[in-house]
Write a protein that holds these residues in place. Structure first.
Motif, mmCIF file in Angstrom:
data_model
loop_
_atom_site.group_PDB
_atom_site.id
_atom_site.type_symbol
_atom_site.label_atom_id
_atom_site.label_comp_id
_atom_site.label_asym_id
_atom_site.label_seq_id
_atom_site.Cartn_x
_atom_site.Cartn_y
_atom_site.Cartn_z
ATOM 1 N N TYR A 103 0.857 -1.197 0.000
ATOM 2 C CA TYR A 103 0.000 0.000 0.000
ATOM 3 C C TYR A 103 0.889 1.242 0.000
ATOM 4 O O TYR A 103 1.926 1.262 0.662
ATOM 5 C CB TYR A 103 -0.885 0.048 1.259
ATOM 6 N N LYS A 121 3.201 0.259 3.199
ATOM 7 C CA LYS A 121 2.905 -0.902 4.037
ATOM 8 C C LYS A 121 2.842 -2.147 3.158
ATOM 9 O O LYS A 121 2.023 -2.235 2.251
ATOM 10 C CB LYS A 121 1.559 -0.675 4.738
ATOM 11 N N LYS A 159 -5.956 -10.454 5.306
ATOM 12 C CA LYS A 159 -7.041 -11.242 4.727
ATOM 13 C C LYS A 159 -7.818 -10.458 3.656
ATOM 14 O O LYS A 159 -8.040 -10.960 2.558
ATOM 15 C CB LYS A 159 -8.014 -11.707 5.825
ATOM 16 N N SER A 160 -8.213 -9.240 4.002
ATOM 17 C CA SER A 160 -8.997 -8.435 3.052
ATOM 18 C C SER A 160 -8.174 -8.097 1.829
ATOM 19 O O SER A 160 -8.678 -8.132 0.695
ATOM 20 C CB SER A 160 -9.480 -7.135 3.694
ATOM 21 N N THR A 161 -6.921 -7.776 2.049
ATOM 22 C CA THR A 161 -6.029 -7.464 0.930
ATOM 23 C C THR A 161 -5.948 -8.665 -0.006
ATOM 24 O O THR A 161 -6.080 -8.526 -1.225
ATOM 25 C CB THR A 161 -4.631 -7.090 1.459
ATOM 26 N N THR A 190 -6.762 -9.334 13.033
ATOM 27 C CA THR A 190 -7.008 -8.091 12.306
ATOM 28 C C THR A 190 -5.692 -7.512 11.793
ATOM 29 O O THR A 190 -4.719 -7.449 12.538
ATOM 30 C CB THR A 190 -7.706 -7.079 13.245
ATOM 31 N N GLY A 191 -5.671 -7.140 10.534
ATOM 32 C CA GLY A 191 -4.472 -6.546 9.949
ATOM 33 C C GLY A 191 -3.492 -7.560 9.382
ATOM 34 O O GLY A 191 -2.409 -7.190 8.919
ATOM 35 N N SER A 192 -3.864 -8.841 9.380
ATOM 36 C CA SER A 192 -2.945 -9.879 8.892
ATOM 37 C C SER A 192 -2.903 -9.958 7.367
ATOM 38 O O SER A 192 -2.035 -10.621 6.796
ATOM 39 C CB SER A 192 -3.317 -11.241 9.489
ATOM 40 N N ALA A 194 1.461 -5.439 2.671
ATOM 41 C CA ALA A 194 0.349 -6.173 3.261
ATOM 42 C C ALA A 194 0.260 -7.616 2.757
ATOM 43 O O ALA A 194 -0.524 -8.414 3.284
ATOM 44 C CB ALA A 194 -0.960 -5.447 2.977
HETATM 45 P P1 ADP Z 1 -7.267 -7.968 7.645
HETATM 46 O O1 ADP Z 1 -8.303 -8.080 6.591
HETATM 47 O O2 ADP Z 1 -6.640 -9.285 7.985
HETATM 48 O O3 ADP Z 1 -7.729 -7.244 8.859
HETATM 49 P P2 ADP Z 1 -6.013 -6.036 5.851
HETATM 50 O O4 ADP Z 1 -5.772 -6.741 4.566
HETATM 51 O O5 ADP Z 1 -7.184 -5.139 5.942
HETATM 52 O O6 ADP Z 1 -6.042 -7.110 7.039
HETATM 53 O O7 ADP Z 1 -4.722 -5.180 6.224
HETATM 54 C C1 ADP Z 1 -3.407 -5.661 6.105
HETATM 55 C C2 ADP Z 1 -2.439 -4.548 6.441
HETATM 56 O O8 ADP Z 1 -2.510 -3.525 5.455
HETATM 57 C C3 ADP Z 1 -2.720 -3.872 7.776
HETATM 58 O O9 ADP Z 1 -1.493 -3.528 8.370
HETATM 59 C C4 ADP Z 1 -3.491 -2.636 7.390
HETATM 60 O O10 ADP Z 1 -3.292 -1.612 8.316
HETATM 61 C C5 ADP Z 1 -2.873 -2.290 6.054
HETATM 62 N N1 ADP Z 1 -3.834 -1.611 5.162
HETATM 63 C C6 ADP Z 1 -5.053 -2.048 4.816
HETATM 64 N N2 ADP Z 1 -5.652 -1.193 3.978
HETATM 65 C C7 ADP Z 1 -4.778 -0.180 3.783
HETATM 66 C C8 ADP Z 1 -4.792 1.038 3.013
HETATM 67 N N3 ADP Z 1 -5.841 1.350 2.248
HETATM 68 N N4 ADP Z 1 -3.701 1.825 3.071
HETATM 69 C C9 ADP Z 1 -2.630 1.503 3.827
HETATM 70 N N5 ADP Z 1 -2.554 0.390 4.572
HETATM 71 C C10 ADP Z 1 -3.603 -0.448 4.550
#
Ligand code: ADP
Length: 274
Positions: A14, A22, A48-50, A44-46, A24
Motif C-alpha cells: 500500500y 505498508k 485477509k482483506s487485501t 485483524t491486519g494480517s 500487506a
Molecule cells: P485484515 O483483513 O486481515 O484485517 P487487511 O488486509 O485489511 O487485514 O490489512 C493488512 C495490512 O494492510 C494492515 O497492516 C493494514 O493496516 C494495512 N492496510 C489495509 N488497507 C490499507 C490502506 N488502504 N492503506 C494503507 N494500509 C492499509
C-alpha cells in the motif's frame, strides 16, 4: 486437475514510496481447486482483506502472478469484468448495499446489469434466494424491514444471482448474534455441499471456520503461515496462540483429540499412554 485460483509469489504494497508504505502481502503462494471449501483466518491486519480483493481483480498485485482458470489475469486484454462475474465477493456488512424497494428487485440487480431478460433475472434471483434459505414469503418485503440475518442472506443472494464459480465471503457472521451466526454458517456449508461451488470464508475466528471448511489458510503479517486441513493446522496451537488465534481453537483441538480417543489433559499437553 488445474486449480481454479492460483497465486504465485503475490506481493502487495500500500502507498509505495510514501511515509505510509505498508507491505500487506508477502510472497503468497496459494492454490485453490474447484469445489473446495476454504477458510482464510488471521488476526485483524494480517492481510485477509487485501488477499481476497486480489481474487476478483479489485486490487492489482505489486508483484507476482494470479491465475484464474489457468489464465494469468494480469496479461494484456484480460477482462476484469468477466473475472468479477465469476468470483463473487461478499463484503463485510453487505446489507448496507441493499437499496431497492423489495428483496427480489435487489437480488435481481446484478443479473439485470449483465443485460439479462427480466424473466431470467427473476429466475436467477429466486434460485439464489433459495440457496441462502431466504423465505419466499418475504420476496416482496422491503429490505429495510428484514431482520439482521435475513438482510445478510438477501445480500449474499445478490452475489449468488450472478452465478459465480467462486464465492468469497468476508466475515459473513460479523455483527450477528450466536444463533444468527450458526444459521448463516450452516446455510453456507449446505450451499457449498449441494452446489460444489468453491467457497472462501474469511474470518478472524477459528471457531467459525474450523467446523466447516476442508482447508484453512492462516495469515500473519501478510504471510501465509499455514495451509492445511483444520486438524493439521490445530496441531500448531502454540504458534496459533502466538499469532493471536487462541482459545477457541484450543477447545476445538481438545474436542477433536477426545473424539479420536486420545487422552488430553486440560492444559492441552498430550497425556502419555500408560
Ligand atoms: P485484515 O483483513 O486481515 O484485517 P487487511 O488486509 O485489511 O487485514 O490489512 C493488512 C495490512 O494492510 C494492515 O497492516 C493494514 O493496516 C494495512 N492496510 C489495509 N488497507 C490499507 C490502506 N488502504 N492503506 C494503507 N494500509 C492499509
Amino acid at each position: 486437475g488445474e486449480p481454479i485460483l492460483s497465486l504465485r509469489g503475490l506481493n502487495y504494497v500500500y502507498s509505495p514510496g510514501t511515509a505510509y508504505e505498508k507491505q500487506a502481502m508477502k510472497d503468497v503462494n496459494l492454490d485453490i481447486w474447484q469445489g473446495e471449501f476454504i477458510g482464510i483466518i488471521g488476526h485483524t491486519g494480517s492481510g485477509k482483506s487485501t488477499l481476497i480483493q486480489h481474487l476478483d481483480g479489485l486490487i492489482r498485485a505489486t508483484g507476482g502472478e494470479l491465475y484464474f482458470d489457468g489464465e494469468n489475469i494480469y496479461k494484456e486484454g484480460y477482462s476484469m469484468k468477466a473475472l468479477r462475474q465469476q468470483v463473487g465477493l461478499v463484503f463485510q456488512y453487505p446489507e448496507h448495499q441493499l437499496f431497492e424497494a423489495d428483496v427480489l428487485s435487489d437480488v435481481c440487480f446484478g443479473p439485470k446489469n449483465q443485460g439479462l431478460s427480466e424473466e431470467e433475472c427473476k429466475k436467477r434471483a429466486k434460485e439464489a434466494l433459495e440457496m441462502v434459505g431466504f423465505p419466499e414469503s418475504l420476496y416482496n418485503a422491503s429490505p429495510f424491514d428484514l431482520s439482521g440475518g435475513q438482510k445478510r442472506r438477501a445480500a449474499i443472494a445478490g452475489v449468488l444471482a450472478m452465478r459465480p464459480k467462486v464465492l468469497v465471503l468476508d466475515e459473513p457472521t460479523a455483527g450477528l448474534d450466536p444463533k444468527g451466526r450458526d444459521d448463516i454458517l450452516d446455510q453456507i456449508a449446505l450451499l457449498q455441499k449441494t452446489t460444489h461451488m468453491t467457497v472462501i470464508l474469511v474470518s478472524h475466528s477459528m471457531e467459525d471456520v474450523a467446523k466447516y471448511v476442508d482447508r484453512i489458510i492462516v495469515m500473519n503479517h501478510g504471510e501465509k503461515i499455514f495451509d492445511d486441513t483444520p486438524k493439521q493446522v490445530f496441531l500448531h496451537y502454540k504458534r496459533l496462540e502466538e499469532v493471536g488465534l487462541a482459545a477457541p481453537e484450543v477447545t476445538y483441538l481438545m474436542h477433536e483429540l477426545r473424539e479420536a480417543g486420545v487422552p488430553v489433559s486440560t492444559d492441552i499437553t498430550l497425556v502419555e499412554e500408560a
